[in-house]
Design a protein around this motif. Structure first.
Motif, short mmCIF file in Angstrom:
data_model
loop_
_atom_site.label_atom_id
_atom_site.label_comp_id
_atom_site.label_asym_id
_atom_site.label_seq_id
_atom_site.Cartn_x
_atom_site.Cartn_y
_atom_site.Cartn_z
N ASP A 10 2.47 -3.95 0.23
CA ASP A 10 3.87 -3.57 0.08
C ASP A 10 4.18 -2.14 0.50
N SER A 11 3.33 -1.20 0.10
CA SER A 11 3.59 0.20 0.43
C SER A 11 2.42 0.84 1.16
N CYS A 12 1.64 0.04 1.82
CA CYS A 12 0.44 0.52 2.51
C CYS A 12 0.83 1.19 3.83
N PRO A 13 0.45 2.46 4.02
CA PRO A 13 0.80 3.16 5.26
C PRO A 13 0.17 2.51 6.50
N VAL A 14 0.85 2.63 7.61
CA VAL A 14 0.39 2.04 8.87
C VAL A 14 -1.04 2.48 9.22
N PRO A 15 -1.38 3.79 9.13
CA PRO A 15 -2.76 4.17 9.48
C PRO A 15 -3.82 3.48 8.62
N VAL A 20 -8.13 -0.61 8.09
CA VAL A 20 -8.68 -1.80 7.42
C VAL A 20 -8.98 -2.87 8.45
N VAL A 21 -8.06 -3.10 9.38
CA VAL A 21 -8.28 -4.11 10.41
C VAL A 21 -9.49 -3.75 11.27
N ILE A 78 -7.54 -2.52 -2.10
CA ILE A 78 -6.88 -1.26 -1.73
C ILE A 78 -5.45 -1.33 -2.24
N THR A 79 -5.11 -0.38 -3.12
CA THR A 79 -3.76 -0.33 -3.66
C THR A 79 -3.43 1.09 -4.12
N ARG A 80 -2.15 1.43 -4.06
CA ARG A 80 -1.70 2.69 -4.65
C ARG A 80 -0.99 2.42 -5.97
N ASP A 81 -0.87 1.15 -6.34
CA ASP A 81 -0.21 0.71 -7.56
C ASP A 81 -1.18 0.86 -8.74
N ILE A 82 -0.92 1.82 -9.61
CA ILE A 82 -1.84 2.11 -10.72
C ILE A 82 -1.99 0.94 -11.69
N PRO A 83 -0.90 0.29 -12.14
CA PRO A 83 -1.11 -0.87 -13.02
C PRO A 83 -1.95 -1.98 -12.37
#
Length: 156
Positions: A10-15, A20-21, A78-83
C-alpha cells in the motif's frame, strides 16, 4: 528451505518494490505484493511467474489480514505498518521495514508505544514529527538489510 517474500505494498516506495523484484528474481524466490488496490510493479515483474500482485477488497486492514493469514513463519515480510509488523513478529516472521530496520520481539514493543503515542498526539490535533521523504540512504539501508536477512534465511 524455500520461503517467500511478502510486501505490504500500500505505501511501499518504488525503489523498495524495484529492489524486492530484483532480489526475488536473482534468488528465485516468490514475492507477493499485497494491497487493496493495484500497485504498479517494476517491468521485470511482468516477465516472471515468481512475482505476484494480490489485490484485496477495500475494507480497512484487508491487505494486512491477507498477509497475516497467508504468510508462513519461514517467510520474510516488508512493511512500514507498525501494527502489522507486531502481528507478524508475533507469528515469528522475519519482518523489516522499507528503511532497513529489522523488527524483533523487543524492538516492536517500543515501536508500537511510539506509534500509539504519536497517534494520540494526532487525535489531540498535535502533529508529531514525520519521517522525512524516502531518500538514497534509506534505499541503501533497505537493500543491505534485505540482503542480510535473505542470506541468513538461505543459510539456515
Amino acid at each position: 528451505m524455500k520461503f517467500s517474500i511478502w510486501v505490504d505494498a500500500d505505501s511501499c516506495p518504488v525503489p523498495v518494490r524495484e529492489l524486492v523484484v530484483k532480489f526475488a528474481l536473482r534468488l528465485g524466490l516468490p514475492a507477493n505484493f499485497v494491497a487493496n488496490r493495484e500497485i504498479p510493479l517494476p517491468h521485470l515483474a511482468k516477465k516472471s511467474s515468481l512475482i505476484q500482485m494480490v489485490v484485496t477488497d477495500s475494507a480497512e486492514g484487508a491487505a494486512d489480514d491477507y498477509i497475516v493469514e497467508h504468510i508462513l513463519s519461514q517467510d520474510l515480510a516488508i512493511t512500514r505498518d507498525i501494527p502489522l509488523a507486531a502481528r507478524l513478529v508475533e507469528k515469528n516472521v522475519t519482518t523489516i521495514n522499507d528503511r532497513g530496520t529489522l523488527f524483533s520481539q523487543e524492538s516492536i514493543r517500543e515501536q508500537v508505544s511510539i506509534r500509539n503515542f504519536n497517534y494520540g498526539l494526532a487525535q489531540m490535533g498535535i502533529q508529531p514529527d514525520r519521517t522525512g521523504s524516502f531518500n538514497k540512504k534509506n534505499t541503501n539501508d533497505f537493500a543491505n538489510c534485505l540482503d542480510r536477512e535473505l542470506q541468513r534465511k538461505i543459510r539456515s
